[in-house]
Design an enzyme around this catalytic site. Sequence first.
Site, PDB file in Angstrom:
ATOM      1  N   GLY A 137      -3.282  -0.417   3.897  1.00 52.88           N
ATOM      2  CA  GLY A 137      -2.916  -0.744   2.517  1.00 52.88           C
ATOM      3  C   GLY A 137      -3.346   0.337   1.569  1.00 52.88           C
ATOM      4  O   GLY A 137      -3.697   1.443   1.987  1.00 52.88           O
ATOM      5  N   ASN A 138      -3.284   0.057   0.276  1.00 50.01           N
ATOM      6  CA  ASN A 138      -3.730   1.019  -0.731  1.00 50.01           C
ATOM      7  C   ASN A 138      -4.345   0.265  -1.895  1.00 50.01           C
ATOM      8  O   ASN A 138      -4.359  -0.963  -1.911  1.00 50.01           O
ATOM      9  CB  ASN A 138      -2.566   1.915  -1.163  1.00 50.01           C
ATOM     10  CG  ASN A 138      -1.439   1.128  -1.789  1.00 50.01           C
ATOM     11  OD1 ASN A 138      -1.579   0.569  -2.872  1.00 50.01           O
ATOM     12  ND2 ASN A 138      -0.316   1.035  -1.080  1.00 50.01           N
TER      13      ASN A 138
END
Length: 230
Positions: free
Chosen positions: A29-30
Amino acid sequence: NNSEQFAGLHLLISAGGTREPLDPVRFLGNRSSGKQGLALAQVAAARGARITFVAAHVDQTVETMAGRLPNTEVVPVGTAAELNDVMRSRADTADVIVMAAAVADYRPADIAELKIKKEDAGDELTLQLVKNPDILAGLASTKRPGQTVVGFAAETATDRANLLELGRAKAKRKGADLLVLNRVGWSEGFGTDSNTVVVVNAAGDIADEATGSKRDVAEAVLDAVLAARA
Ligand code: C5P
């Protein structure tokens, strides 16, 4: 009074960060919060737009607040591929498309059916990643007449000149009508409440600039959208 500026217009806005699964319990993810996308939806709603808010992973408050906006439909997505499908299917009726989501450039080549175990993987584990489609570039290349496509570019630029240089090259590559450039780092941009941006057009010319809250940035971006459509 600008409460009717976007009356009759459908804005398709993506926000948040995609999550690419590795196995049933893990993902890549980020740090995107979805706050800038929410601010755009809030300002657009105040200016009379109908909005489709496509939410990848966003902060809980963002989801709650988006759900309360007038004339707004919230569509949750997970991966870049899902985001691409939703954006493409909703693009038909959109007058303005804003890709504010932080999309994973790569996804795991394989998603393990069972949890990856260190007992099996040993001391080193190599992940193979494959490239995701560039959703923004795809939307820009299939744009309808009269449709305005806007992207964001978060760059770890050394200074403003470097930001413009990186942004101008990207604007040309992506083919979006407007590209909103901002500098990011561990203490700027992602998850914070304020932002500094330069908006460039497809030719790389500066269309607008803004510093302030994500709301202020949203006002500037939507002003640039109106100017580009005029
Ligand atoms: O190339 P870069 O990731 O910096 O471009 C950022 C812009 O492109 C953002 O508007 C983002 O939403 C969009 N993007 C996309 N699909 C990708 C990667 C980025 O639409 N696979």
